[in-house]
Design a protein around this motif. Structure first.
Motif, mmCIF file in Angstrom:
data_model
loop_
_atom_site.group_PDB
_atom_site.id
_atom_site.type_symbol
_atom_site.label_atom_id
_atom_site.label_comp_id
_atom_site.label_asym_id
_atom_site.label_seq_id
_atom_site.Cartn_x
_atom_site.Cartn_y
_atom_site.Cartn_z
ATOM 1 N N GLY A 50 0.811 -1.207 0.000
ATOM 2 C CA GLY A 50 0.000 0.000 0.000
ATOM 3 C C GLY A 50 0.846 1.259 0.000
ATOM 4 O O GLY A 50 2.052 1.229 0.276
ATOM 5 N N MET A 51 0.222 2.401 -0.275
ATOM 6 C CA MET A 51 0.934 3.670 -0.384
ATOM 7 C C MET A 51 1.029 4.414 0.939
ATOM 8 O O MET A 51 1.570 5.515 0.994
ATOM 9 C CB MET A 51 0.260 4.579 -1.412
ATOM 10 N N GLY A 52 0.523 3.801 2.017
ATOM 11 C CA GLY A 52 0.566 4.473 3.313
ATOM 12 C C GLY A 52 -0.556 5.482 3.458
ATOM 13 O O GLY A 52 -1.320 5.740 2.522
ATOM 14 N N GLY A 53 -0.657 6.063 4.640
ATOM 15 C CA GLY A 53 -1.728 7.030 4.862
ATOM 16 C C GLY A 53 -1.686 7.607 6.263
ATOM 17 O O GLY A 53 -0.689 7.475 6.981
ATOM 18 N N CYS A 54 -2.769 8.222 6.637
ATOM 19 C CA CYS A 54 -2.907 8.817 7.967
ATOM 20 C C CYS A 54 -4.388 9.060 8.204
ATOM 21 O O CYS A 54 -5.233 8.580 7.443
ATOM 22 C CB CYS A 54 -2.099 10.114 8.075
ATOM 23 N N ALA A 55 -4.718 9.803 9.243
ATOM 24 C CA ALA A 55 -6.122 10.080 9.537
ATOM 25 C C ALA A 55 -6.736 10.963 8.458
ATOM 26 O O ALA A 55 -6.066 11.825 7.886
ATOM 27 C CB ALA A 55 -6.242 10.758 10.894
ATOM 28 N N MET A 56 -8.014 10.736 8.181
ATOM 29 C CA MET A 56 -8.747 11.518 7.176
ATOM 30 C C MET A 56 -9.797 12.362 7.875
ATOM 31 O O MET A 56 -10.703 11.827 8.531
ATOM 32 C CB MET A 56 -9.413 10.601 6.161
ATOM 33 N N ILE A 57 -9.692 13.664 7.725
ATOM 34 C CA ILE A 57 -10.630 14.557 8.396
ATOM 35 C C ILE A 57 -12.044 14.363 7.857
ATOM 36 O O ILE A 57 -13.004 14.231 8.620
ATOM 37 C CB ILE A 57 -10.183 16.013 8.228
ATOM 38 N N GLY A 58 -12.195 14.332 6.518
ATOM 39 C CA GLY A 58 -13.527 14.222 5.926
ATOM 40 C C GLY A 58 -14.232 12.936 6.292
ATOM 41 O O GLY A 58 -15.371 12.929 6.763
ATOM 42 N N GLN A 59 -13.560 11.796 6.087
ATOM 43 C CA GLN A 59 -14.167 10.505 6.403
ATOM 44 C C GLN A 59 -14.417 10.341 7.898
ATOM 45 O O GLN A 59 -15.393 9.715 8.315
ATOM 46 C CB GLN A 59 -13.260 9.385 5.893
ATOM 47 N N THR A 60 -13.532 10.900 8.705
ATOM 48 C CA THR A 60 -13.729 10.826 10.151
ATOM 49 C C THR A 60 -14.979 11.583 10.572
ATOM 50 O O THR A 60 -15.744 11.123 11.430
ATOM 51 C CB THR A 60 -12.495 11.383 10.891
ATOM 52 N N MET A 61 -15.200 12.727 9.961
ATOM 53 C CA MET A 61 -16.405 13.498 10.287
ATOM 54 C C MET A 61 -17.667 12.783 9.805
ATOM 55 O O MET A 61 -18.708 12.837 10.451
ATOM 56 C CB MET A 61 -16.317 14.895 9.684
ATOM 57 N N ILE A 62 -17.586 12.095 8.651
ATOM 58 C CA ILE A 62 -18.713 11.277 8.199
ATOM 59 C C ILE A 62 -19.010 10.198 9.229
ATOM 60 O O ILE A 62 -20.170 9.933 9.583
ATOM 61 C CB ILE A 62 -18.415 10.635 6.830
ATOM 62 N N ASN A 63 -17.967 9.575 9.745
ATOM 63 C CA ASN A 63 -18.122 8.471 10.684
ATOM 64 C C ASN A 63 -18.643 8.932 12.040
ATOM 65 O O ASN A 63 -19.580 8.352 12.593
ATOM 66 C CB ASN A 63 -16.784 7.767 10.860
ATOM 67 N N VAL A 64 -18.038 9.994 12.564
ATOM 68 C CA VAL A 64 -18.331 10.425 13.932
ATOM 69 C C VAL A 64 -19.519 11.379 14.004
ATOM 70 O O VAL A 64 -20.415 11.207 14.833
ATOM 71 C CB VAL A 64 -17.081 11.088 14.551
ATOM 72 N N LYS A 65 -19.509 12.384 13.157
ATOM 73 C CA LYS A 65 -20.516 13.441 13.264
ATOM 74 C C LYS A 65 -21.797 13.103 12.512
ATOM 75 O O LYS A 65 -22.901 13.260 13.029
ATOM 76 C CB LYS A 65 -19.932 14.753 12.749
ATOM 77 N N ALA A 66 -21.660 12.640 11.270
ATOM 78 C CA ALA A 66 -22.843 12.367 10.455
ATOM 79 C C ALA A 66 -23.484 11.027 10.789
ATOM 80 O O ALA A 66 -24.716 10.904 10.794
ATOM 81 C CB ALA A 66 -22.470 12.410 8.974
ATOM 82 N N SER A 67 -22.652 10.013 11.070
ATOM 83 C CA SER A 67 -23.195 8.668 11.296
ATOM 84 C C SER A 67 -23.296 8.286 12.757
ATOM 85 O O SER A 67 -23.943 7.291 13.090
ATOM 86 C CB SER A 67 -22.326 7.632 10.564
ATOM 87 N N GLY A 68 -22.660 9.040 13.646
ATOM 88 C CA GLY A 68 -22.803 8.781 15.080
ATOM 89 C C GLY A 68 -21.938 7.670 15.624
ATOM 90 O O GLY A 68 -22.179 7.177 16.732
ATOM 91 N N ALA A 69 -20.918 7.242 14.896
ATOM 92 C CA ALA A 69 -20.047 6.173 15.390
ATOM 93 C C ALA A 69 -19.172 6.680 16.527
ATOM 94 O O ALA A 69 -18.795 7.846 16.563
ATOM 95 C CB ALA A 69 -19.175 5.636 14.263
ATOM 96 N N ARG A 70 -18.835 5.770 17.446
ATOM 97 C CA ARG A 70 -18.023 6.160 18.604
ATOM 98 C C ARG A 70 -16.938 5.137 18.953
ATOM 99 O O ARG A 70 -16.135 5.393 19.842
ATOM 100 C CB ARG A 70 -18.925 6.368 19.841
ATOM 101 N N THR A 71 -16.904 3.990 18.286
ATOM 102 C CA THR A 71 -15.952 2.953 18.683
ATOM 103 C C THR A 71 -15.036 2.537 17.532
ATOM 104 O O THR A 71 -15.233 2.930 16.380
ATOM 105 C CB THR A 71 -16.681 1.691 19.197
ATOM 106 N N ARG A 72 -14.064 1.698 17.866
ATOM 107 C CA ARG A 72 -13.136 1.172 16.867
ATOM 108 C C ARG A 72 -13.833 0.230 15.887
ATOM 109 O O ARG A 72 -13.310 -0.042 14.806
ATOM 110 C CB ARG A 72 -12.000 0.415 17.563
ATOM 111 N N LEU A 73 -15.006 -0.268 16.273
ATOM 112 C CA LEU A 73 -15.718 -1.213 15.418
ATOM 113 C C LEU A 73 -16.064 -0.595 14.070
ATOM 114 O O LEU A 73 -15.948 -1.242 13.024
ATOM 115 C CB LEU A 73 -16.988 -1.693 16.128
ATOM 116 N N SER A 74 -16.482 0.668 14.068
ATOM 117 C CA SER A 74 -16.841 1.329 12.809
ATOM 118 C C SER A 74 -15.620 1.465 11.901
ATOM 119 O O SER A 74 -15.711 1.260 10.680
ATOM 120 C CB SER A 74 -17.453 2.702 13.092
ATOM 121 N N THR A 75 -14.474 1.779 12.470
ATOM 122 C CA THR A 75 -13.249 1.905 11.690
ATOM 123 C C THR A 75 -12.843 0.560 11.099
ATOM 124 O O THR A 75 -12.476 0.463 9.923
ATOM 125 C CB THR A 75 -12.113 2.444 12.573
ATOM 126 N N PHE A 76 -12.925 -0.489 11.912
ATOM 127 C CA PHE A 76 -12.580 -1.834 11.449
ATOM 128 C C PHE A 76 -13.502 -2.282 10.318
ATOM 129 O O PHE A 76 -13.050 -2.783 9.286
ATOM 130 C CB PHE A 76 -12.668 -2.812 12.623
#
Length: 499
Positions: free
Chosen positions: A280-306
């Protein structure tokens, strides 16, 4: 209570597994994020100059690994534009194997930086540098789309315009489905149904039709290879840490919880090493996708990331032929939207610029200019911090003053009161603020409203005393707080006469 701050236990994976409602929320959030990751992972792969599979595999391995070892639950890490811009020269000039070696080395460096406590240095990055970092990233993402808009069939332009209309307006109808995904689907259907001949994702490289495999980069393991990849690996490590910790802080604020920034730092390193060994090309945290996950979708745990990583792999492997016919115009529209959404428009609003101190604006602009000029986010942040330090030192240098107190009942005595914080920048001209010739024989310097921070200040006070004594006058320093007095007693007279 000692130790690193912990995340709210009610947001643990165990709590989610015991609650059907929470489990549903986490699973749906992971699915939405996975759908939104596909176009961006492909687009970032193209920015890096590698096959889309390299970005897609990176997003899968980054998300799954960081879900297990990261310090910020519910934060999404994957292939990002910032990392793509850093590693693009390696892929372009040396090939995929050197890129993979760079990613692995960057992961090692991130683990080492975590061990020496680099996460704690985030407190020294001014807000103006952070704003400049975000704005520069947005500009670079936008300019990276220009090659896909030059020397292309004319139908690309109306498709891009239509894609922009969808991605900007669709959220007004609903936010359940990510607007970038809707843009991809609609433009793909139009181009296929109307048989419009425009560049597609398949033209950029072959999509994966199998699971990622372990890959050992085929490069010479010598100092020459290290010389080539080390600058890029170090830059990638610093940029990845910076963007990840900034995103983690944002999630902390949104969820009103704390996260372990040191664990997040070495977790990013482990995730990048795993990603590199799977090509893979490597990476880091994504602000946009994180906000979709946490703010828009209400996720709070590592399960959503996995689950986001798992869903992503299933989608691209099972639906690779469909992904290949996506028009590049759709991805260009998505990336232009990402650029627009990333840019901090408030920071350049005329009203904001009028209220903001010129020094803050200077720091922000210097970060943007250097980053865009060099195409290196780490250089931009480094210069921004340096400019902020210089301007801060100049500003606080004027916070110190010496006040002459007249005492009519003490004709043979002169009292001076020193006010402010005394350090190398503010105490340099201290020696010039006393009247050595005109003052009487007894001089009292009141330090009750000042604080000594370094040896430079002690040396300046020694110089003042020396100048008075050379004229046969006596100096008494009074009012020092315990810390200042201890520093003065330890260093006074031991720094060289008058120096």
């Amino acid at each position: 209570m000692s130790g690193a701050p912990e995340v709210d236990r009610s947001h643990s994976i165990l709590a989610a597994l015991k609650s059907p409602r929470r489990l549903r929320t986490e699973a749906l959030a992971g699915l939405v994020v996975a759908l939104a990751l596909i176009p961006e992972a492909i687009a970032f792969s193209i920015i890096a100059g590698v096959d889309p599979r390299v970005g897609l595999f990176a997003s899968f391995t980054m998300a799954v690994t960081i879900a297990l070892v990261g310090g910020r639950p519910a934060m999404i890490s994957a292939a990002t534009g910032a990392i793509a811009l850093v590693v693009a020269p390696v892929a372009r000039e040396y090939g995929l194997d050197y890129l993979v070696a760079t990613v692995i080395l960057a992961g090692v460096l991130q683990v080492l930086l975590a061990a020496v406590g680099v996460a704690k240095l985030m407190r020294f990055i001014p807000r103006s540098v952070m704003v400049g970092f975000v704005n520069a990233l947005a500009i670079l993402i936008f300019t990276s789309q220009i090659p896909h808009l030059t020397d292309v069939p004319w139908m690309v332009y109306p498709l891009v315009i239509l894609g922009l209309l969808i991605v900007f307006l669709f959220p007004r109808l609903t936010t359940v489905i990510p607007a970038p995904l809707v843009t991809i689907v609609v433009l793909t259907i139009i181009t296929v149904a109307a048989s419009i001949a425009v560049p597609t994702v398949g033209d950029e490289g072959e999509l994966p039709d199998s699971l990622p495999e372990l890959l050992i980069p085929d490069v010479p393991w010598n100092l020459e290879t290290l010389r080539i990849i080390f600058p890029f690996a170090l830059t990638m490590a610093l940029v990845g840490i910076l963007e990840s910790l900034l995103t983690a802080k944002l999630v902390d604020d949104v969820t009103d919880t704390h996260s372990n920034k040191t664990r997040e730092t070495w977790g990013q390193g482990v995730a990048n090493m795993v990603t590199g060994f799977f090509g893979g090309m490597g990476g880091c945290a994504m602000i946009g996708q994180t906000m979709i996950n946490v703010k828009a979708s209400g996720a709070r745990t590592r399960l959503s990331t996995f689950l986001a990583g798992i869903f992503l792999l299933v989608l691209v492997v099972a639906l690779g032929d469909v992904v290949a016919i996506i028009p590049m115009a759709a991805l260009v529209a998505v990336m232009i939207f990402v650029s627009w959404a990333t840019f901090d428009w408030h920071s350049v609003h005329p009203a904001t610029l009028r209220r903001m101190p010129k020094s803050e604006t200077t720091v922000m602009l210097s970060t943007v200019v250097v980053t865009v000029w060099t195409h290196n986010l780490a250089y931009g942040v480094g210069i921004g911090v340096l400019v902020a330090m210089v301007l801060f030192a100049r500003r606080v240098a004027h916070f110190t003053r010496v006040v002459r107190l007249d005492r009519s009942d003490e004709d043979n005595q002169r009292v001076y009161r020193v006010e402010g914080e005394l350090f190398f920048a503010s105490s340099n001209d201290l020696v010039y603020q006393f009247d050595y010739t005109g003052d009487p024989e007894e001089i009292i310097i009141d330090m009750s409203q000042a604080h000594l921070w370094d040896a430079s200040t002690v040396a300046s006070l020694d110089a003042v005393v020396t100048k008075y004594e050379a004229k046969g006058k006596n100096v008494t320093i009074v009012g020092m707080d315990p810390h200042s007095a201890a520093r003065h007693d330890r260093l006074s007279g031991n720094l060289g006469a008058g120096h």
